[in-house]
Design a protein around this motif. Structure first.
Motif, mmCIF file in Angstrom:
data_model
loop_
_atom_site.group_PDB
_atom_site.id
_atom_site.type_symbol
_atom_site.label_atom_id
_atom_site.label_comp_id
_atom_site.label_asym_id
_atom_site.label_seq_id
_atom_site.Cartn_x
_atom_site.Cartn_y
_atom_site.Cartn_z
ATOM 1 N N ILE A 4 0.845 -1.205 0.000
ATOM 2 C CA ILE A 4 0.000 0.000 0.000
ATOM 3 C C ILE A 4 0.876 1.249 0.000
ATOM 4 C CG2 ILE A 4 -1.673 1.334 1.335
ATOM 5 C CD1 ILE A 4 -2.825 -1.349 2.271
ATOM 6 N N GLY A 5 1.941 1.215 0.800
ATOM 7 C CA GLY A 5 2.848 2.365 0.856
ATOM 8 C C GLY A 5 3.504 2.644 -0.482
ATOM 9 N N LEU A 6 3.975 1.592 -1.152
ATOM 10 C CA LEU A 6 4.599 1.792 -2.461
ATOM 11 C C LEU A 6 3.589 2.273 -3.493
ATOM 12 C CD1 LEU A 6 7.007 -1.263 -2.622
ATOM 13 C CD2 LEU A 6 7.639 1.151 -2.501
ATOM 14 N N THR A 7 2.361 1.790 -3.385
ATOM 15 C CA THR A 7 1.330 2.241 -4.319
ATOM 16 C C THR A 7 1.073 3.734 -4.150
ATOM 17 O OG1 THR A 7 0.287 0.070 -4.316
ATOM 18 C CG2 THR A 7 -1.061 1.917 -5.041
ATOM 19 N N GLN A 8 0.964 4.187 -2.917
ATOM 20 C CA GLN A 8 0.696 5.600 -2.663
ATOM 21 C C GLN A 8 1.916 6.476 -2.952
ATOM 22 O OE1 GLN A 8 -2.226 7.121 -1.834
ATOM 23 N NE2 GLN A 8 -3.098 5.107 -2.229
ATOM 24 N N TRP A 9 3.091 6.010 -2.555
ATOM 25 C CA TRP A 9 4.294 6.818 -2.651
ATOM 26 C C TRP A 9 4.849 6.871 -4.067
ATOM 27 C CZ3 TRP A 9 9.759 4.939 -1.917
ATOM 28 C CH2 TRP A 9 10.656 5.988 -1.865
ATOM 29 N N MET A 10 4.984 5.697 -4.699
ATOM 30 C CA MET A 10 5.621 5.629 -6.005
ATOM 31 C C MET A 10 4.631 5.487 -7.162
ATOM 32 S SD MET A 10 8.913 5.770 -5.382
ATOM 33 C CE MET A 10 9.746 5.042 -6.759
ATOM 34 N N TRP A 14 0.903 -2.142 -9.033
ATOM 35 C CA TRP A 14 1.079 -3.583 -8.911
ATOM 36 C C TRP A 14 1.713 -4.000 -7.590
ATOM 37 C CZ3 TRP A 14 6.166 -4.318 -8.097
ATOM 38 C CH2 TRP A 14 7.038 -3.337 -8.582
ATOM 39 N N ALA A 15 2.189 -3.071 -6.785
ATOM 40 C CA ALA A 15 2.921 -3.413 -5.567
ATOM 41 C C ALA A 15 2.020 -4.080 -4.523
ATOM 42 C CB ALA A 15 3.577 -2.173 -4.975
ATOM 43 N N ASP A 16 0.791 -3.612 -4.384
ATOM 44 C CA ASP A 16 -0.106 -4.191 -3.383
ATOM 45 C C ASP A 16 -0.487 -5.637 -3.730
ATOM 46 O OD1 ASP A 16 -1.536 -4.009 -0.957
ATOM 47 O OD2 ASP A 16 -3.391 -3.605 -2.058
#
Length: 52
Positions: A4-10, A14-16
């Motif tokens: 979730i953090g990578l989805t929001q930040w970057m 597909w990270a979640d």
């Protein structure tokens, strides 16, 4: 949470789902172990534990 953090930040959409797929083997192993432990309990032991 990392997915979730990578989805929001970057913006990696597909990270979640990838993070969720990485959790699947752990959850499956824990379910297997729990089932194995539950099958090893004798009914008399379970009744004695429930009465205590």
């Amino acid at each position: 949470m990392a997915g979730i953090g990578l989805t929001q930040w970057m913006g990696w959409w597909w990270a979640d789902p990838v993070a969720a797929l990485l959790i699947v083997p752990y959850v499956a192993w824990e379910a297997f172990e729990a089932t194995k432990d539950a099958r090893s309990v004798e009914p008399e032991e379970a009744d004695a534990t429930a009465d205590a």
